[in-house]
Design a protein around this motif. Sequence first.
Motif, PDB file in Angstrom:
ATOM      1  N   GLN A  22       0.746  -1.224   0.327  1.00  0.00           N
ATOM      2  CA  GLN A  22       0.340   0.048   0.252  1.00  0.00           C
ATOM      3  C   GLN A  22       0.456   1.262  -0.004  1.00  0.00           C
ATOM      4  OE1 GLN A  22      -2.825  -0.135   3.158  1.00  0.00           O
ATOM      5  NE2 GLN A  22      -4.228  -1.902   2.265  1.00  0.00           N
ATOM      6  N   ASP A  23       1.802   1.287   0.138  1.00  0.00           N
ATOM      7  CA  ASP A  23       2.711   2.615   0.418  1.00  0.00           C
ATOM      8  C   ASP A  23       3.634   3.029  -0.630  1.00  0.00           C
ATOM      9  OD1 ASP A  23       4.001   4.548   1.895  1.00  0.00           O
ATOM     10  OD2 ASP A  23       6.127   2.979   2.284  1.00  0.00           O
ATOM     11  N   GLU A  24       2.689   2.921  -1.745  1.00  0.00           N
ATOM     12  CA  GLU A  24       2.911   3.473  -2.559  1.00  0.00           C
ATOM     13  C   GLU A  24       2.946   5.025  -3.263  1.00  0.00           C
ATOM     14  OE1 GLU A  24       0.049   2.282  -5.758  1.00  0.00           O
ATOM     15  OE2 GLU A  24       0.341   0.206  -5.260  1.00  0.00           O
ATOM     16  N   PRO A  26       2.531   8.925  -3.690  1.00  0.00           N
ATOM     17  CA  PRO A  26       1.900   9.797  -4.233  1.00  0.00           C
ATOM     18  C   PRO A  26       2.495  10.414  -5.703  1.00  0.00           C
ATOM     19  CG  PRO A  26       2.984  11.644  -2.940  1.00  0.00           C
ATOM     20  CD  PRO A  26       3.587   9.587  -2.978  1.00  0.00           C
ATOM     21  N   ALA A  27       1.038  10.448  -6.516  1.00  0.00           N
ATOM     22  CA  ALA A  27       1.294  10.701  -8.015  1.00  0.00           C
ATOM     23  C   ALA A  27       1.562  11.782  -8.038  1.00  0.00           C
ATOM     24  CB  ALA A  27      -0.401  10.483  -8.222  1.00  0.00           C
ATOM     25  N   GLU A  28       3.021  11.889  -9.210  1.00  0.00           N
ATOM     26  CA  GLU A  28       4.124  12.871  -9.291  1.00  0.00           C
ATOM     27  C   GLU A  28       2.586  14.412  -9.605  1.00  0.00           C
ATOM     28  OE1 GLU A  28       6.696  15.557 -12.792  1.00  0.00           O
ATOM     29  OE2 GLU A  28       6.365  13.018 -12.839  1.00  0.00           O
ATOM     30  N   GLY A  29       2.959  16.070  -9.146  1.00  0.00           N
ATOM     31  CA  GLY A  29       1.854  16.920  -9.795  1.00  0.00           C
ATOM     32  C   GLY A  29       0.811  17.000  -8.554  1.00  0.00           C
ATOM     33  N   THR A  30       0.549  16.609  -7.686  1.00  0.00           N
ATOM     34  CA  THR A  30      -0.997  16.212  -7.017  1.00  0.00           C
ATOM     35  C   THR A  30      -0.319  17.157  -5.368  1.00  0.00           C
ATOM     36  OG1 THR A  30      -0.078  14.191  -5.981  1.00  0.00           O
ATOM     37  CG2 THR A  30      -1.508  14.056  -7.380  1.00  0.00           C
ATOM     38  N   TYR A  31      -1.256  17.335  -4.107  1.00  0.00           N
ATOM     39  CA  TYR A  31      -0.124  17.843  -3.279  1.00  0.00           C
ATOM     40  C   TYR A  31       0.133  17.015  -2.428  1.00  0.00           C
ATOM     41  CZ  TYR A  31      -1.835  20.131   1.447  1.00  0.00           C
ATOM     42  OH  TYR A  31      -1.254  20.921   2.255  1.00  0.00           O
ATOM     43  N   GLU A  32      -0.562  15.903  -2.697  1.00  0.00           N
ATOM     44  CA  GLU A  32       0.099  14.914  -1.401  1.00  0.00           C
ATOM     45  C   GLU A  32       2.246  14.682  -2.200  1.00  0.00           C
ATOM     46  OE1 GLU A  32      -3.698  14.285  -0.959  1.00  0.00           O
ATOM     47  OE2 GLU A  32      -2.597  14.128  -2.947  1.00  0.00           O
ATOM     48  N   ALA A  33       2.103  14.498  -2.956  1.00  0.00           N
ATOM     49  CA  ALA A  33       3.791  14.115  -3.667  1.00  0.00           C
ATOM     50  C   ALA A  33       4.379  15.568  -3.397  1.00  0.00           C
ATOM     51  CB  ALA A  33       3.763  14.347  -5.312  1.00  0.00           C
ATOM     52  N   PHE A  34       3.958  17.023  -3.669  1.00  0.00           N
ATOM     53  CA  PHE A  34       3.838  18.641  -3.301  1.00  0.00           C
ATOM     54  C   PHE A  34       5.399  18.368  -1.712  1.00  0.00           C
ATOM     55  CE2 PHE A  34       4.487  22.407  -1.557  1.00  0.00           C
ATOM     56  CZ  PHE A  34       5.298  23.192  -2.643  1.00  0.00           C
ATOM     57  N   MET A  35       3.765  18.180  -0.867  1.00  0.00           N
ATOM     58  CA  MET A  35       4.627  18.188   0.662  1.00  0.00           C
ATOM     59  C   MET A  35       4.553  17.084   0.835  1.00  0.00           C
ATOM     60  SD  MET A  35       2.530  20.685   1.613  1.00  0.00           S
ATOM     61  CE  MET A  35       2.708  20.814   3.382  1.00  0.00           C
TER      62      MET A  35
END
Length: 460
Positions: A22-24, A26-35
Amino acid sequence: MRMLKKLMFLTPLLLTATAIGQDEPPAEGTYEAFMAGSDAAMFTVNNLWILIAAALVFIMHLGFSCVESGLCQKKNTVNILFKNVFIVCIGALGYMAYGFNGMYPGWEEPFGKFWAMGTPVTNSFYADPLAVGENMTGAYADYTYWADFIFQAMFAATAATIVSGAVAERIKLPTFMIYAAILVTFIYPITGSWEWGGGWLNGFGGAEGVDDTGQFIDFAGSSLVHAFGGFAALAAVIILGPRLGKYTSEGVKPILPHNLPLAAIGVFLLFLGWFGFNGGSVLSADPQSVSRVFVTTGMAGFGGGLAAIFTSWIVLKKPDLSMSLNGMLAGLVGITAGAGAITPWGSVVVGAIAGALVVVAVLFFDKIKIDDPVGAISVHGVCGIWGTLAVAIFGKEELAGEKISFSAQLIGTLSISAFAFICSFILFFILKMVMGVRVDAQEESEGLDVAEHGSPAYGE
């Protein structure tokens, strides 16, 4: 028992395997990836500072309420406070419904760089993770879309608040409410877009402008907010006329304020809010820039107060508290355009000139029978122009980060002031023809608290 021991042994392994699956990332360009990246910490600090600055600017509306009610007569206190409550509410909501996206269009509009159609603030970011990433991370700015909106919304109502003080004690409440709603929702965003929204004043006078000698600079709004409000107020006052008994055949009859302590509290609240007004306009929490803007803001306010104290003492033969208070505000208005481009000692001079100028301006407008109960036209209009021109006189290009031009500053501030005056005059004149702008003589004499609201501010 053996089976139980085997299950106990396998359970951690199964949980670990599940977690790994499950620990993939976050998709590039998303808020989660930036944070999850290295820029998240500074972005968070920047965003937090903008939100704190927005809260400080909001406090300024309490300051305006106190100053206006304190400098006017007791019998109009409820009316003044009611207007200020309405202004901040309609200002923020009108800006949300139309003004924000009209002021910051990016100029992809087919109308040149003078005007763009406003639209409501979006409500649908969260339907698309990529849209969230574009607007809630560094892809948008050093702060989120929502921080940007709320900070600018707190600015928006200020223009109508300036007018409120100048027309106090004799304007019809419904007329003022319609006027304020139109001014802050539809007119203020136009001139704001000229500079802050990438319009024709943005870069004016520079390489893409008329002379390649320098660019128009208005850091936090000496012209775009204060001169706009001041000259809109001047137009309204000319049509509205003075309060009854203010100007007589024997000269100017002072109409005394009812609560100078309240007015003083209001000025100090405004001073506090101005640190957010100017400091937030750095648009980041950069330590060097924010701390220097705090210093230039404060020193200009203190210089303006001190200059007004001695100028009014010399001219009026007595130390005048209301002039001193307005001198502090004048100094703050004066530095607002150049808070990021003027040195700390330069800010003292800019503020001091504004403080002396406001005394002269208040007396001048009284002489020509322009009745402004709180001195808003002098503080915001006259000193707003001065502050914009002061950037060209005292500003340092290495601090501004761009060339500075006196001609660009002059053309910019006169354009904004003239546009505000003309639009306000037309709007107020139409309202006068359609529904009237002034209460009758009996209501003005009794006070607007009872006539308009049915109750006084203070019990007997």
